[in-house]
Design a protein around this motif. Structure first.
Motif, short mmCIF file in Angstrom:
data_model
loop_
_atom_site.label_atom_id
_atom_site.label_comp_id
_atom_site.label_asym_id
_atom_site.label_seq_id
_atom_site.Cartn_x
_atom_site.Cartn_y
_atom_site.Cartn_z
N LEU A 49 0.83 -1.20 0.00
CA LEU A 49 0.00 0.00 0.00
C LEU A 49 0.87 1.26 0.00
O LEU A 49 0.63 2.19 -0.77
CB LEU A 49 -0.94 0.01 1.20
CG LEU A 49 -1.82 1.25 1.36
CD1 LEU A 49 -2.75 1.42 0.17
CD2 LEU A 49 -2.60 1.18 2.65
N LEU A 50 1.88 1.27 0.85
CA LEU A 50 2.77 2.43 0.89
C LEU A 50 3.48 2.62 -0.45
O LEU A 50 3.63 3.75 -0.93
CB LEU A 50 3.80 2.28 2.02
CG LEU A 50 3.25 2.45 3.43
CD1 LEU A 50 4.31 2.09 4.46
CD2 LEU A 50 2.73 3.86 3.66
N GLU A 51 3.91 1.52 -1.07
CA GLU A 51 4.57 1.61 -2.37
C GLU A 51 3.61 2.15 -3.43
O GLU A 51 4.01 2.93 -4.30
CB GLU A 51 5.15 0.26 -2.77
CG GLU A 51 6.35 -0.12 -1.92
CD GLU A 51 6.82 -1.55 -2.09
OE1 GLU A 51 6.26 -2.29 -2.93
OE2 GLU A 51 7.76 -1.95 -1.36
N GLN A 52 2.34 1.76 -3.35
CA GLN A 52 1.34 2.28 -4.28
C GLN A 52 1.15 3.79 -4.10
O GLN A 52 0.79 4.48 -5.04
CB GLN A 52 -0.01 1.58 -4.07
CG GLN A 52 -0.03 0.15 -4.56
CD GLN A 52 -1.34 -0.53 -4.23
OE1 GLN A 52 -1.69 -0.70 -3.06
NE2 GLN A 52 -2.09 -0.90 -5.26
N LEU A 53 1.43 4.27 -2.89
CA LEU A 53 1.32 5.69 -2.60
C LEU A 53 2.61 6.45 -2.91
O LEU A 53 2.70 7.64 -2.63
CB LEU A 53 0.92 5.90 -1.13
CG LEU A 53 -0.46 5.35 -0.74
CD1 LEU A 53 -0.68 5.45 0.76
CD2 LEU A 53 -1.56 6.09 -1.50
N GLY A 54 3.60 5.73 -3.44
CA GLY A 54 4.84 6.38 -3.86
C GLY A 54 5.98 6.32 -2.87
O GLY A 54 7.04 6.91 -3.10
N VAL A 55 5.81 5.60 -1.76
CA VAL A 55 6.89 5.46 -0.79
C VAL A 55 7.89 4.44 -1.34
O VAL A 55 7.50 3.34 -1.75
CB VAL A 55 6.35 5.02 0.59
CG1 VAL A 55 7.48 4.82 1.59
CG2 VAL A 55 5.33 6.03 1.11
N PRO A 56 9.18 4.78 -1.37
CA PRO A 56 10.16 3.87 -1.97
C PRO A 56 10.35 2.59 -1.14
O PRO A 56 10.17 2.57 0.07
CB PRO A 56 11.45 4.68 -2.00
CG PRO A 56 11.25 5.81 -1.06
CD PRO A 56 9.78 6.04 -0.92
N GLU A 57 10.71 1.52 -1.85
CA GLU A 57 10.93 0.22 -1.21
C GLU A 57 11.98 0.31 -0.10
O GLU A 57 11.90 -0.40 0.90
CB GLU A 57 11.34 -0.81 -2.26
CG GLU A 57 11.45 -2.21 -1.69
CD GLU A 57 11.77 -3.25 -2.75
OE1 GLU A 57 12.52 -4.19 -2.42
OE2 GLU A 57 11.26 -3.13 -3.88
N SER A 58 12.97 1.18 -0.27
CA SER A 58 14.00 1.32 0.77
C SER A 58 13.39 1.75 2.10
O SER A 58 13.93 1.43 3.17
CB SER A 58 15.07 2.32 0.34
OG SER A 58 14.49 3.61 0.12
N VAL A 59 12.27 2.44 2.06
CA VAL A 59 11.57 2.84 3.28
C VAL A 59 10.59 1.75 3.71
O VAL A 59 10.56 1.35 4.87
CB VAL A 59 10.84 4.19 3.09
CG1 VAL A 59 9.99 4.53 4.31
CG2 VAL A 59 11.83 5.30 2.79
#
Length: 164
Positions: A49-59
């Motif tokens: 979900l966070l990745e879908q919102l643009g948060v990078p995988e490193s985070v």
């Protein structure tokens, strides 16, 4: 007809406490009945979900080490954030609409599962459609959400009665 006044402070305090306790219960539940295969859990739904919102995988995949194990703290933040948010909302709503407490929160938990795991998250592509999820996932998530909300109901009720 009398209007019930909502005690926001009590709902927030009891909701946060109940949400943390219930979040721990849900984590324990998922250790007994894991909802996803290891491959599907490589990126769990909160991370996805966070990745879908643009948060990078490193985070989204950031971890801390405890007892020689990598623990996904960003997933834990999301997990407890979800738990405490719904616990506060439930504690607020129970004061105005006590009908939601039928089944001591279990029916509300089932509704949350249906709304998110059978509805919103599949529609968003965060998790597979209901028909493409294994039966083990449904069993774990359905029962887990019922136990999670039962815990929120019981802890919240206990704290509210102690405050009187």
């Amino acid at each position: 007809m009398t209007m019930t006044k909502v005690n926001v402070k009590r709902a927030v305090v009891t909701g946060i406490a109940a949400g943390v306790v219930a979040g721990l219960v849900k984590l324990g539940w998922e250790n007994l009945l894991p909802p996803r295969t290891p491959a599907r859990n490589a990126t769990n739904p909160p991370q996805r979900l966070l990745e879908q919102l643009g948060v990078p995988e490193s985070v989204t995949h950031a971890t801390y080490t405890y007892s020689e194990q990598q623990m996904p703290y960003v997933s834990f933040i999301m997990h407890f954030g979800f738990s405490t948010t719904f616990a506060v909302l439930y504690q607020l709503a129970r004061q105005k609409f006590p009908v939601i407490t039928r089944g001591q929160g279990t029916l509300f938990g089932l509704g949350i599962w249906g709304l998110y795991h059978a509805g919103i998250m599949p529609l968003m592509g965060t998790i597979p459609s209901v028909k493409d999820q294994p039966v083990e996932e449904h069993v774990s998530e359905i029962l887990g959400h019922m136990v999670w909300m039962w815990t929120i109901d019981r802890v919240g009720l206990g704290m509210a009665s102690d405050a009187r």
